[in-house]
Design a protein around this motif. Structure first.
Motif, PDB file in Angstrom:
ATOM      1  N   CYS A 140      12.248  72.409  -1.498  1.00  0.00           N
ATOM      2  CA  CYS A 140      12.179  73.673  -0.626  1.00  0.00           C
ATOM      3  C   CYS A 140      12.521  73.294   0.587  1.00  0.00           C
ATOM      4  CB  CYS A 140      10.463  74.139   0.160  1.00  0.00           C
ATOM      5  SG  CYS A 140      10.263  74.674  -2.084  1.00  0.00           S
ATOM      6  N   ILE A 156      10.343  80.318  -2.593  1.00  0.00           N
ATOM      7  CA  ILE A 156       9.236  79.244  -2.380  1.00  0.00           C
ATOM      8  C   ILE A 156       9.175  79.212  -4.532  1.00  0.00           C
ATOM      9  CG2 ILE A 156       7.080  80.092  -2.600  1.00  0.00           C
ATOM     10  CD1 ILE A 156       6.602  78.424  -0.600  1.00  0.00           C
ATOM     11  N   CYS A 186      11.473  76.770  -6.113  1.00  0.00           N
ATOM     12  CA  CYS A 186      11.957  75.126  -5.903  1.00  0.00           C
ATOM     13  C   CYS A 186      10.505  73.867  -5.248  1.00  0.00           C
ATOM     14  CB  CYS A 186      12.176  75.157  -3.520  1.00  0.00           C
ATOM     15  SG  CYS A 186      11.638  75.929  -2.988  1.00  0.00           S
ATOM     16  N   ASN A 210      20.117  79.475  -1.232  1.00  0.00           N
ATOM     17  CA  ASN A 210      18.516  78.858  -0.416  1.00  0.00           C
ATOM     18  C   ASN A 210      19.243  79.068   1.199  1.00  0.00           C
ATOM     19  OD1 ASN A 210      20.676  77.060  -0.804  1.00  0.00           O
ATOM     20  ND2 ASN A 210      19.388  75.644  -1.450  1.00  0.00           N
TER      21      ASN A 210
END
Length: 1480
Positions: free
Chosen positions: A1037, A1022, A1025, A1014
């Motif tokens: 996220c 995406i 998360c 990340n």
């Protein structure tokens, strides 16, 4: 009072303070200290305490010390100068216009008076080194007791062991370089080694300057102030230059004194190298010699003080050291020797010293007026006819006392040590006729700590000593910490057994311990014992104050036992009154002092106590507790149980080092403990190399001298790893590990026999008993073979009657089986098998068979676990060494494996409780799984017995410690990076688990290569998360842009990751590797030693463990519980770790150990003598000796050689004249007196070197009758040299004083008496006319009564009656004036008592007249003299004589040459001994 004085000074006006400071700018007064206190708050306490001390000192000075002032100003040579030498301005106003002395002429004795002194304090000379000292101005009439109090109490000087009075030339004189160096070195050495005071004139000139230079050289070469030389200058106040700088009525702290040598004129400056100054003031100015009288009184006072211990009868010795000098020095030497003070004259220093050195040793008849006149001209450059007669008489009196005169000649003294000459002079002076002169000499040598003097002068080859005669010296040397003397006394006959036979002696040694940690602990124990006993018995407070408790051997025993450990028995036998010492049981709460601790049952018999007493051990213990290495070393050599004593010392010292606060002292104790561990290793190594079996017996032998403990136990308690790691100790441990099995059995054979045990009956496994029997059979076969060859049966007969020989039998079948399974080695292997089975069962239950209802396997597991818990409980309470529960518990907890055992037991109990509860069933399983991990870690303990893996486990434990501290450093980087990364990527995540995961867990995994996805946009997904953090299984996220891509700065997160990896992966991990490498290298050398040390505990654990492995071991526990708790039977003592030998065997073993210790000491001394340091010292000493000899050979013609040649010439001339006289007489056959006199010079006054044969007999002329000072008066005789004594010799300048003692006082008359021609002393001239102190002119008849008797019926010794003569300080015969009726003098009635007087009066007619005639008495004059009749009255044994006891009354004394009598009375006693036919 101090506070009020402080406030008063603070309130003083500033103007007065400034005025006072301006008045004496070079002084710091007590008032100035207050200003310093106000300016500096940092040193307030020190300044206040210093101010208090100075105020108290100033108060004492003003009360006890005075100066002298002139009270009458009378014009002298100058108008403005008084006859006292001071100017008019120096006098007080009352002295200028006196009202009390109108019309009187100035007199020093009447017109001076004493006032409180105004000069005292500290003196600073400035210059390089900033030398300082203390000073005080004193009156010439000051009491010497006050001065001694000033020196010792106020100035805090330690009382001297020797007083060196240095006298000689007061003007500068030249000393040869070699003589100067010898004087400096010898003076400082004797002062430093003996703790002497040096007293001089104190000025910077002459001999005083040389003394100061010697003190300065010592101060520059010595780095410590411990051995500071005390140099006291006694100078005249009126001749001190710049003395105004010393004056201040409040004292000077310090007074800045300026040495102005160039501007001093006729005055003198103080020497800046002296440490203390007594400035003597008699009210005059510019007159030298004022201090002489006070100095002599001070020296006499000091010489009357007791030396060191006040109980001792020996006083402080005084010696006079003479360099150069003039007439005043001769007077000083004469007065000193007349008063019994020995003098050391340094020949070669000049003038009077050389003059005395030339005549010393010559016969008295050769020391003539002509010789003295010749020497005066030689050494002084002139001859004074007015002094030559007086000098001749003084010199003759000086050389008549050879025991008080020592001439140090550099050329003749091969050793060249002036300090030895000084001390030998003192010992020579003490060699009088006293029976105990050797005791005084030895006391002096001990006080001086000069063992070299004692070896050469006292302990000679012909001297023989009894042990009891030297006990006092031994006690003094031990208390005074003089190890060299202790060794010397032991070499010369002191028996430690006799010396320490009385327990009071040992107790006195402990009472006299120097300030040390053990003494402080002992004092606390005594106080605690006193308080506890008072509370127990309700003792009144008044009684406790009257009889305070002192140190006893019970207190010492308790404290030593605390240091050694509670497993030891008391070292000293218990007192008879047990209740008195009940406090020991109170303090030792962890153990019980029941009867078995005082030796099974009742008190010890005297024989047993005596057998267990070792005086060397007691003395060694006394030295060890005070950390005295030198004394402990000497005492250890005297110990019988050397190895045990060394290990006990190591334990005691390490125990004290742990408790003491001083780091340096603790380090010194640790070093000394290691030193004695090396001693124990050295002795045991020699023992093991000589006889392995005996050496192993020494390790486990119960020592009665050290609390019934063993060497092995002491080594373990002292943590002496090096000792335990020895091959001999390890061989013993291996033997115990194998039990009755042979140590040579391979492991695989033992394991096979564990399963197929019938193999032990086939010889497959060798037992130790079989080996012993085999060795014995081999020895018998060898002996039989030798006997067969030699035909002798002596060896067989000697072995047949050997009581120590035991005939062993082979083991039975059952015994072999028992020995196999009771071997610790076999127990260990069975427990390993059992433990693996236990872990297998545990794993099966946890993974396969963990049901809600416990299965059979699980129940078996719990039983197995319970047996392990019971075994740990048994180990905790099993205490064969008697440690006590507290000590045993502490030892148990300190072991890591025991901690794991306790942890596993606790987890098991908690897990089992949870498992049986339905709500906590799963939690219980989790705890049991964790418990399984702990049990697996505990499995590493089985590798400790392995030589390969055992040391590696120790290294792992050390690395775990390093890793623990490394984690702190690593956590800083992990948390720093994790928090920063989490804050940048995630916005406001409130889930704690994911916060910890992102801030700590993920950064930690990065170190091991698990990189996050990340932080890089290219790897962002995406779907992995959750946007709002609502999904608990997904992370939140990161902050996204409008295009749903991460908004964080990618360059920053990547740079942070790179920096983090650089430091965490590369720097820190490599640092951890380096730390591990360092630890490995450091520990690797010691791991083998540590493993060998820890191996003992494992062996002892399995030695005491029941034979059956778990879970069957629970049966053994049940058996032990029934035996000890139910049946209350005592535990079975094992001999493997503590073996009590029989007295014969123990004595034999100790004798052998003593022999091995002697070998070790000899080898140690050889190693020291061959060491590089010793060789360097020996070489340096040889080079110094060679340089000394070369320097002597380079000197010009020696004075001694010239002197010998002159004597030889004189003897040749005398022999020639004697031969001529014999020839003349043979020719004339009628020798006349005149021809006889031709042997010498004609007897005229103009030729003063006359020698008169007819008047000078074998004993010489009278001496006492020519002493300068007439007794009990101030009259001085006219000097009469030896050659002018006979009346036949002309003496034109002879003009004696006429004196007759009267009741009103001394009477002096220059006119001759009318009856002078009628009476003439038959002994010759005396230097005094009149009757003197005698009752009449002419002969004064006197009677000396010698009353004798035999001591017993066997006539073992002859005794006589004697009284103490206080004036002569010796014994004397009772006597008095002769009565006209022939009876005894009436004065004897008071002396001897009425009964004895009447009995002796009746036997006068039976008495024997021994002698009658002229006596050399100090009261004799030219016109009156004493003639004595000596009468001997002998009493038989039937005559019961009752003597009056007390001082001054007659007492019986043995007739001996050592008795203290006058010379003429000694001759009379010799004649009496001849009459009774006994040896004198």
């Amino acid at each position: 009072m101090l506070l009020l004085s402080f406030v008063r000074v603070r309130g003083a006006s500033e103007d007065s303070t400034k005025a006072m400071l301006q008045k004496s700018e070079n002084k710091v007064q007590p008032e100035g200290l207050i200003k310093q206190l106000q300016q500096s708050k940092h040193g307030v306490n020190q300044e206040v305490s210093g101010f208090k001390r100075r105020c108290a000192f100033g108060s004492w000075i003003r009360e006890n010390i005075c100066k002298t002032e002139c009270r009458l100003f009378e014009k002298g040579v100058r108008e403005d100068v008084c006859k006292c030498g001071y100017s008019k301005n120096d006098h007080v106003e009352e002295a200028i216009k006196p009202e009390d002395f109108t019309g009187e002429s100035w007199d020093k004795h009447r017109h001076v008076h004493e006032v409180p002194t105004d000069a005292y304090g500290d003196i600073s000379f400035g210059g390089s080194g900033r030398k300082s000292g203390k000073y005080v101005r004193v009156s010439a009439d000051t009491s010497p007791e006050d001065l001694y109090h000033l020196l010792t109490e106020q100035w805090k000087l330690s009382p001297p062991n020797l007083l060196i009075s240095v006298t000689g030339g007061a003007k500068n004189f030249y000393l040869k370089a070699r003589l100067k160096n010898m004087f400096h070195r010898g003076l400082i050495k004797v002062a430093q080694t003996t703790g002497a005071w040096i007293i001089t004139g104190g000025t910077h000139a002459g001999v005083m300057k040389h003394v100061g230079q010697a003190v300065r050289d010592h101060a520059l070469s010595s780095s410590s102030t411990h051995g500071q030389i005390v140099a006291i200058g006694v100078a005249t106040w009126g001749v001190i230059h710049n003395r105004d700088a010393l004056v201040n009525s409040e004292g000077c702290y310090p007074a800045h004194y300026l040495m102005d040598i160039n501007g001093q004129g006729r005055l003198s400056c103080l020497d800046n190298n002296h440490t203390h100054f007594l400035l003597v003031d008699d009210g005059t100015n510019g007159r030298y010699g004022v201090e002489i009288e006070l100095r002599s009184r001070l020296e006499r006072c000091i010489s009357g003080k007791h030396l060191g211990n006040k109980v001792s009868g020996v006083t402080i010795p005084v010696v006079c050291l003479v360099l150069d000098g003039g007439p005043g020095t001769l007077n000083t030497i004469y007065n000193a020797m007349i008063n019994g003070t020995p003098c050391v004259v340094l020949e070669g220093s000049g003038r009077i010293a050389d003059l005395i050195g030339q005549v010393a040793g010559l016969p008295m008849k050769r020391v003539t007026i002509a010789l003295v006149c010749q020497l005066m001209k030689k050494f002084f450059g002139q001859e004074d006819e007015t002094l030559v007669i007086t000098w001749t008489k003084m010199i003759q009196d000086i050389i008549r006392l050879p025991h008080l005169l020592t001439v140090f000649r550099v050329s003749e003294d091969s050793h060249g040590d002036m300090d030895v000459a000084i001390l030998q002079a003192l010992l020579k002076a003490s060699r009088t006729s006293e029976s105990h002169c050797w005791r005084r000499q030895l006391e002096l040598a001990i006080a001086w700590n000069r063992v070299d003097i004692a070896e050469t002068e006292i302990f000679t080859e012909e001297s023989q000593w009894k042990s009891s005669d030297l006990h006092w010296a031994m006690l003094s040397a031990l208390i005074g910490n003089k190890p060299e003397f202790v060794s010397l006394l032991l070499e010369n006959g002191v028996s430690l057994r006799d010396f320490l036979q009385d327990e009071e002696t040992l107790c006195e040694l402990y009472k006299q311990l120097p300030g040390c940690f053990f003494l402080r602990r002992l004092a606390k124990r005594v106080q605690s014992s006193s308080r506890t006993r008072g509370q127990k018995f309700n003792i009144r407070r008044r009684t406790r104050r009257r009889q305070p408790e002192t140190i006893s051997m019970t207190h010492v025993c308790s404290e030593v036992r605390r240091l050694l450990g509670s497993f030891t028995k008391p070292l000293y036998p218990p007192p008879t009154n047990r209740a008195y010492h009940f406090n020991m049981a109170i303090e030792e709460t962890s153990t019980s002092l029941s009867k078995h601790q005082w030796d099974s049952g009742g008190p010890l018999s005297e024989d047993k106590v005596e057998a267990q007493r070792d005086p060397g051990t007691h003395l060694f213990l006394w030295a060890v507790v005070q950390s005295n290495k030198e004394l402990a070393e000497i005492s250890w050599e005297q110990c019988r149980d050397g190895i045990c004593a060394a290990l006990a010392a190591s334990k005691i010292l390490k125990s004290m080092a742990e408790e003491i606060c001083d780091a340096d002292e603790a380090e010194a104790m640790e070093e000394l403990a290691d030193h004695y561990e090396k001693h124990a290793i050295g002795v045991f190594s020699i023992c093991h190399n000589s006889d392995e079996e005996r050496a192993q017996k020494l390790l486990v032998r119960s020592s009665p001298f050290w609390g019934k403990t063993t060497c092995l136990r002491l080594a373990l308690e002292a943590n002496d790893k090096s000792f335990v790691a020895q091959s001999g100790v390890q061989a013993l441990l291996t033997q115990i590990w194998c039990g009755e099995l042979s140590v040579d059995n391979p492991v695989w054979r033992v394991m096979v026999c564990m399963v197929f045990f019938p193999l032990i009956y086939t010889g497959f496994l060798v037992f130790r008993r079989d080996e012993v029997i085999h060795r014995e059979n081999e020895k018998k076969e060898e002996i039989k073979t030798i006997e067969t060859v030699t035909g002798s049966t002596i060896r067989t007969n000697s072995r047949a009657f050997d009581p120590g020989q035991q005939h062993l039998k082979p083991l039975s079948s059952w015994s072999r089986l028992v020995c196999l399974f009771s071997s610790p080695q076999v127990k260990f292997y069975w427990n390993i098998v059992s433990y693996f089975a236990f872990l297998f069962l545990f794993a099966v239950v946890l993974m396969i068979d963990f049901q809600a209802t416990p299965s059979v396997g699980e129940l078996l597991l719990y039983i197995w676990l319970m047996s392990l818990v019971f075994e740990e409980i048994r180990q905790l309470f099993h205490d064969p060494d008697g440690f006590g529960f507290r000590k045993k518990a502490k030892m148990y907890i300190h072991d890591l494996w025991n901690i794991l055992d306790v942890l596993s037991a606790l987890l098991f109990i908690i897990g089992l409780a949870f498992r049986l509860t339905s709500e906590l069933f799963y939690a219980g399983k989790i705890l049991l799984c964790i418990d399984f991990v702990v049990f697996c870690l505990r499995l590493m303990a089985i590798f400790t017995i392995s030589r390969t893996l055992g040391p590696k486990i120790i290294i792992v434990r050390r690395m775990m410690t390093d890793l623990f501290f490394f984690m702190f450093l690593l956590s800083i980087w992990v948390v720093a990076y994790g928090v920063a990364k989490q804050g940048i990527l995630i916005h406001n995540d409130n889930r704690l688990d994911w916060i910890v995961r992102g801030a700590v867990y993920e950064p930690y995994l990065i170190i091991f290569g698990d990189f996050p996805s990340n932080i890089d946009n290219t790897a962002f997904d995406i779907d992995s998360c959750t946007m709002n953090g609502t999904d608990p299984l997904k992370p939140k996220c990161p902050v996204l842009n409008e295009n749903q891509t991460p908004a964080f700065p990618e360059w920053l997160t990547i740079i942070m990751l790179c920096i983090y990896l650089l430091f965490a992966n590369i720097l820190l991990l490599n640092l951890l590797i380096a730390i591990f490498n360092f630890t490995f290298q450091q520990v690797q050398d010691n791991t083998d030693r540590i493993w060998k040390f820890q191996r003992y505990e494992l062996i002892k654990e399995y030695h005491s463990r029941p034979a059956a492995p778990p879970p069957f071991i629970i049966l053994g526990h049940l058996y032990l519980f029934i035996r000890h708790v139910v049946l209350c039977k005592p535990p079975v003592r094992s001999k493997e770790f503590n073996n009590k030998l029989s007295e014969i065997e123990d004595e034999d073993l100790l004798s052998w150990e003593a022999l091995m210790k002697d070998r070790y000491l000899i080898s140690t001394k050889q190693e020291q003598s061959q060491s590089m340091e010793r060789r360097i010292l020996d070489t340096a000493q040889k080079v110094t000796t060679i340089a000394d000899r070369l320097e002597r050979e380079e000197e010009p013609s020696s004075a001694a050689m010239v002197k010998r040649l002159a004597r030889l010439e004189e003897q040749v001339a005398l022999s020639t004249r004697a031969l001529q006289w014999i020839m003349d007489n043979l020719k004339s056959l009628n020798p006349a007196t005149k021809e006889a006199q031709s042997l010498t010079s004609p007897t005229t006054d103009e030729t003063p070197d006359t020698l008169i044969n007819v008047s000078e007999n074998e004993n010489g002329f009278h001496v006492n009758a020519r002493r300068f000072h007439y007794p009990n008066s101030k009259i001085r005789r006219f000097p009469v040299p030896e050659e002018k004594v006979p009346w036949e010799v002309s003496f034109s300048s002879y003009n004696p004083t006429h004196y007759a003692s009267e009741d009103s006082g001394d009477h002096v008359d220059g006119l001759e008496s009318e009856a002078k021609d009628n009476y003439r002393n038959p002994g010759g001239r005396t230097g005094l006319r009149g009757r003197g102190a005698l009752s009449q002119l002419g002969p004064n008849l006197n009677l000396d009564l010698i009353v004798t008797r035999w001591r017993d019926s066997e006539r073992s010794a002859l005794e006589y009656l004697a009284v103490w003569d206080e004036s002569q300080r010796n014994l004397a015969f009772p006597g008095g004036p002769v009565q006209p009726d022939g009876l005894l003098p009436v004065t004897l009635k008071k002396t001897m008592g009425k009964t004895l007087f009447e009995k002796l009066n009746a036997k006068v007619s039976e008495g024997t007249k021994v002698s009658e005639g002229y006596v050399d008495d100090c009261r004799n004059t030219d016109d009156a003299w004493v003639e004595t009749t000596v009468l001997n009255i002998h009493l038989d044994r039937n005559s019961h004589v009752m003597l009056v006891s007390g001082h001054g009354f007659p007492q019986w004394q043995e007739v001996s040459s050592k008795t203290r009598l006058g010379s003429h009375q000694r001759d009379s006693l010799r004649q009496v001994a001849g009459l009774h036919k006994i040896k004198f």
